[in-house]
Design a protein around this motif. Structure first.
Motif, PDB file in Angstrom:
ATOM      1  N   THR A 164       0.826  -1.204   0.000  1.00  0.00           N
ATOM      2  CA  THR A 164       0.000   0.000   0.000  1.00  0.00           C
ATOM      3  C   THR A 164       0.859   1.252   0.000  1.00  0.00           C
ATOM      4  O   THR A 164       0.521   2.248  -0.649  1.00  0.00           O
ATOM      5  CB  THR A 164      -0.934  -0.014   1.216  1.00  0.00           C
ATOM      6  OG1 THR A 164      -1.586  -1.281   1.292  1.00  0.00           O
ATOM      7  CG2 THR A 164      -1.971   1.088   1.108  1.00  0.00           C
TER       8      THR A 164
ATOM      9  N   VAL B 264       0.726   4.350  -2.581  1.00  0.00           N
ATOM     10  CA  VAL B 264       0.597   5.751  -2.158  1.00  0.00           C
ATOM     11  C   VAL B 264       1.741   6.580  -2.722  1.00  0.00           C
ATOM     12  O   VAL B 264       1.543   7.707  -3.203  1.00  0.00           O
ATOM     13  CB  VAL B 264       0.555   5.829  -0.617  1.00  0.00           C
ATOM     14  CG1 VAL B 264       0.632   7.271  -0.158  1.00  0.00           C
ATOM     15  CG2 VAL B 264      -0.723   5.189  -0.095  1.00  0.00           C
ATOM     16  N   TRP B 265       2.958   6.026  -2.685  1.00  0.00           N
ATOM     17  CA  TRP B 265       4.110   6.746  -3.216  1.00  0.00           C
ATOM     18  C   TRP B 265       3.961   6.982  -4.724  1.00  0.00           C
ATOM     19  O   TRP B 265       4.275   8.067  -5.230  1.00  0.00           O
ATOM     20  CB  TRP B 265       5.382   5.967  -2.924  1.00  0.00           C
ATOM     21  CG  TRP B 265       6.631   6.663  -3.387  1.00  0.00           C
ATOM     22  CD1 TRP B 265       7.205   6.604  -4.624  1.00  0.00           C
ATOM     23  CD2 TRP B 265       7.444   7.561  -2.619  1.00  0.00           C
ATOM     24  NE1 TRP B 265       8.320   7.393  -4.670  1.00  0.00           N
ATOM     25  CE2 TRP B 265       8.499   7.993  -3.454  1.00  0.00           C
ATOM     26  CE3 TRP B 265       7.385   8.017  -1.306  1.00  0.00           C
ATOM     27  CZ2 TRP B 265       9.485   8.865  -3.017  1.00  0.00           C
ATOM     28  CZ3 TRP B 265       8.375   8.886  -0.871  1.00  0.00           C
ATOM     29  CH2 TRP B 265       9.398   9.311  -1.716  1.00  0.00           C
TER      30      TRP B 265
ATOM     31  N   LEU C 187       1.155   7.245  -6.403  1.00  0.00           N
ATOM     32  CA  LEU C 187       0.129   8.260  -6.616  1.00  0.00           C
ATOM     33  C   LEU C 187       0.674   9.656  -6.337  1.00  0.00           C
ATOM     34  O   LEU C 187       0.464  10.597  -7.117  1.00  0.00           O
ATOM     35  CB  LEU C 187      -1.078   7.965  -5.724  1.00  0.00           C
ATOM     36  CG  LEU C 187      -2.227   8.979  -5.777  1.00  0.00           C
ATOM     37  CD1 LEU C 187      -2.788   9.067  -7.182  1.00  0.00           C
ATOM     38  CD2 LEU C 187      -3.324   8.610  -4.789  1.00  0.00           C
TER      39      LEU C 187
ATOM     40  N   PRO D 221     -11.699   7.234   4.698  1.00  0.00           N
ATOM     41  CA  PRO D 221     -11.465   8.067   3.510  1.00  0.00           C
ATOM     42  C   PRO D 221     -12.690   8.865   3.074  1.00  0.00           C
ATOM     43  O   PRO D 221     -12.556  10.001   2.607  1.00  0.00           O
ATOM     44  CB  PRO D 221     -11.050   7.038   2.446  1.00  0.00           C
ATOM     45  CG  PRO D 221     -10.532   5.882   3.206  1.00  0.00           C
ATOM     46  CD  PRO D 221     -11.363   5.821   4.449  1.00  0.00           C
TER      47      PRO D 221
ATOM     48  N   VAL E 176      -2.327  14.536  -0.657  1.00  0.00           N
ATOM     49  CA  VAL E 176      -2.488  13.221  -1.286  1.00  0.00           C
ATOM     50  C   VAL E 176      -1.798  12.147  -0.453  1.00  0.00           C
ATOM     51  O   VAL E 176      -2.333  11.043  -0.247  1.00  0.00           O
ATOM     52  CB  VAL E 176      -1.933  13.255  -2.720  1.00  0.00           C
ATOM     53  CG1 VAL E 176      -1.824  11.851  -3.290  1.00  0.00           C
ATOM     54  CG2 VAL E 176      -2.831  14.100  -3.608  1.00  0.00           C
ATOM     55  N   LEU E 177      -0.609  12.442   0.048  1.00  0.00           N
ATOM     56  CA  LEU E 177       0.101  11.473   0.887  1.00  0.00           C
ATOM     57  C   LEU E 177      -0.675  11.159   2.154  1.00  0.00           C
ATOM     58  O   LEU E 177      -0.785   9.996   2.562  1.00  0.00           O
ATOM     59  CB  LEU E 177       1.493  12.014   1.236  1.00  0.00           C
ATOM     60  CG  LEU E 177       2.541  11.939   0.126  1.00  0.00           C
ATOM     61  CD1 LEU E 177       3.796  12.678   0.549  1.00  0.00           C
ATOM     62  CD2 LEU E 177       2.871  10.499  -0.200  1.00  0.00           C
TER      63      LEU E 177
ATOM     64  N   GLY F 236      -3.677   9.044   1.390  1.00  0.00           N
ATOM     65  CA  GLY F 236      -3.247   7.683   1.110  1.00  0.00           C
ATOM     66  C   GLY F 236      -2.906   6.911   2.373  1.00  0.00           C
ATOM     67  O   GLY F 236      -3.234   5.724   2.500  1.00  0.00           O
TER      68      GLY F 236
ATOM     69  N   ARG G 184      -6.073   5.914   4.026  1.00  0.00           N
ATOM     70  CA  ARG G 184      -6.623   4.747   3.336  1.00  0.00           C
ATOM     71  C   ARG G 184      -5.900   3.473   3.757  1.00  0.00           C
ATOM     72  O   ARG G 184      -6.515   2.420   3.963  1.00  0.00           O
ATOM     73  CB  ARG G 184      -6.487   4.973   1.833  1.00  0.00           C
ATOM     74  CG  ARG G 184      -6.865   3.793   0.981  1.00  0.00           C
ATOM     75  CD  ARG G 184      -8.351   3.610   0.954  1.00  0.00           C
ATOM     76  NE  ARG G 184      -8.761   2.621  -0.018  1.00  0.00           N
ATOM     77  CZ  ARG G 184      -9.988   2.177  -0.152  1.00  0.00           C
ATOM     78  NH1 ARG G 184     -10.931   2.638   0.640  1.00  0.00           N
ATOM     79  NH2 ARG G 184     -10.295   1.272  -1.053  1.00  0.00           N
ATOM     80  N   LEU G 185      -4.593   3.554   3.884  1.00  0.00           N
ATOM     81  CA  LEU G 185      -3.797   2.407   4.318  1.00  0.00           C
ATOM     82  C   LEU G 185      -4.227   1.926   5.694  1.00  0.00           C
ATOM     83  O   LEU G 185      -4.454   0.730   5.916  1.00  0.00           O
ATOM     84  CB  LEU G 185      -2.325   2.802   4.336  1.00  0.00           C
ATOM     85  CG  LEU G 185      -1.358   1.888   5.074  1.00  0.00           C
ATOM     86  CD1 LEU G 185      -0.761   0.891   4.112  1.00  0.00           C
ATOM     87  CD2 LEU G 185      -0.258   2.650   5.756  1.00  0.00           C
TER      88      LEU G 185
END
Length: 354
Positions: free
Chosen positions: A12, A16-17, A19, A287, A325-326, A329, A332-333
């Protein structure tokens, strides 16, 4: 078990990275916008001697681009501007590029500097999270607890089952901003019920710690209620449907034959099995609440992540957007990992597969 958890986290994190890297590479191509945002105000420019002539303005722009690292190539490879007719040629830039600088700084905990304000992105995100985390955390807790209590009551088929279910469907169909405005109109309106403040939390700067805490909690009531009400219908209706299905199972008939009351059958026997289909919704809950916070914080003028990212998107403040965004993410993780752990707790027969 530990190895599988680490493997899932690693997969994950890579997603994320990737994205965040994509957002970075797409956004940092707009070098002129970053320079314009970092330029001083027009009044400051007129007060400087070197800004009254084109050469001075060009020197100022070049200095800003050098400070932000925008004078470097964007990535490890770049296309040559003057390519021969035979085909496109690429140039290897090595580590002297914007992406490598951003990645190294991020690994050291530095998310960069805001183009618009000049403040560190990490500091701005921390200030926004101080508002968003209590808001979304409280809303998630209230939504889950209310969904559990309401689904258990609805599964017992009370006389008010149909009107409550219809109300839940109506709330679920209502757009989030409409729900927020409806609560504002009813509970923050001097002509109806002026119980809670409508906006202005970041304007109350001259308060003691106790007064600020009370004001802070008052300002969180309506936004938290909005997010909780928006998440409640889907959670409650799904869990109630699962409970109704479980109540037709054979083990429930055995429990009824033993003389157990209906409430005890639902709480002690059917509820745990009915939770399994609903656990996947918990992975989407956090999220979804973070995304809903964008709308709610704009409506209620709260200085949180949603408002910060909305303003950053409007101003094209790309470092703040990439940092957001990070964070989304990572949220979400954690939500996916929490859902997997809850699956294992609810049904020990479930085993992860890599």
């Amino acid at each position: 078990m530990a190895r599988l958890i680490v493997w899932r986290l690693a997969r994950t994190l890579v997603a994320v990275w990737a994205l965040a890297s994509l957002v970075f590479l797409l956004s940092y191509r707009d070098r002129n916008t970053a320079t314009e945002l970092a330029l001083p105000d027009a009044a400051d420019l007129r007060s400087r001697h070197n800004a009254t002539n084109p050469a001075g303005q060009l020197a100022t722009r070049q200095a800003i681009q050098h400070r932000l690292g925008l004078d470097r190539p964007l990535f490890y490879v770049s296309r040559l501007a003057a390519s021969p007719p035979s085909g496109v040629q690429w140039h290897w830039n090595g580590r002297h590029n914007q992406y490598h600088r951003w990645a190294v700084q991020l690994l050291h905990g530095n998310m960069g500097t805001s183009f618009r304000t000049g403040q560190p992105v990490a500091a701005r995100l921390r200030e926004a999270l101080a508002m968003t985390l209590p808001l979304t955390g409280t809303a998630a807790l209230l939504a889950v607890l209310a969904a559990l209590a309401l689904a258990v009551r609805l599964a017992a088929a009370p006389w008010w089952q149909r009107p409550v279910r219809a109300a839940l469907v109506a709330v679920h169909a209502m757009p989030l901003f409409v729900l927020a405005l409806a609560l504002l109109f009813v509970f923050a309106n001097p002509e109806v019920l002026a119980w809670f403040p409508a906006y202005g939390l970041d304007q109350d700067t001259e308060l003691s710690s106790g007064q600020w805490l009370a004001t802070y909690l008052l300002h969180l009531v309506l936004p938290g209620a909005t997010l909780a009400l928006a998440a409640l219908p889907e959670l409650a209706l799904q869990l109630e449907a699962s409970l109704v299905q479980e109540l037709h199972a054979g083990y429930v008939a055995t429990a009824r034959a033993k003389g157990l009351p209906e409430n005890a059958i639902i709480r002690r026997h059917a509820l745990r099995n009915a939770l399994l289909p609903s656990l996947s919704q918990l992975a989407e809950l956090l999220p979804a609440l973070v995304a809903g916070a964008l709308v709610v914080e704009v409506v209620f003028a709260l200085p949180g992540m949603g408002r910060l990212l909305a303003e950053a998107a409007a101003a094209r403040d790309y470092p703040v957007l990439v940092g957001g965004v990070l964070l989304v993410g990572v949220a979400r993780l954690l939500a996916l990992l929490l859902a997997d752990l809850l699956y294992l707790w609810t049904d020990p027969r479930i085993r992860w597969q890599s």
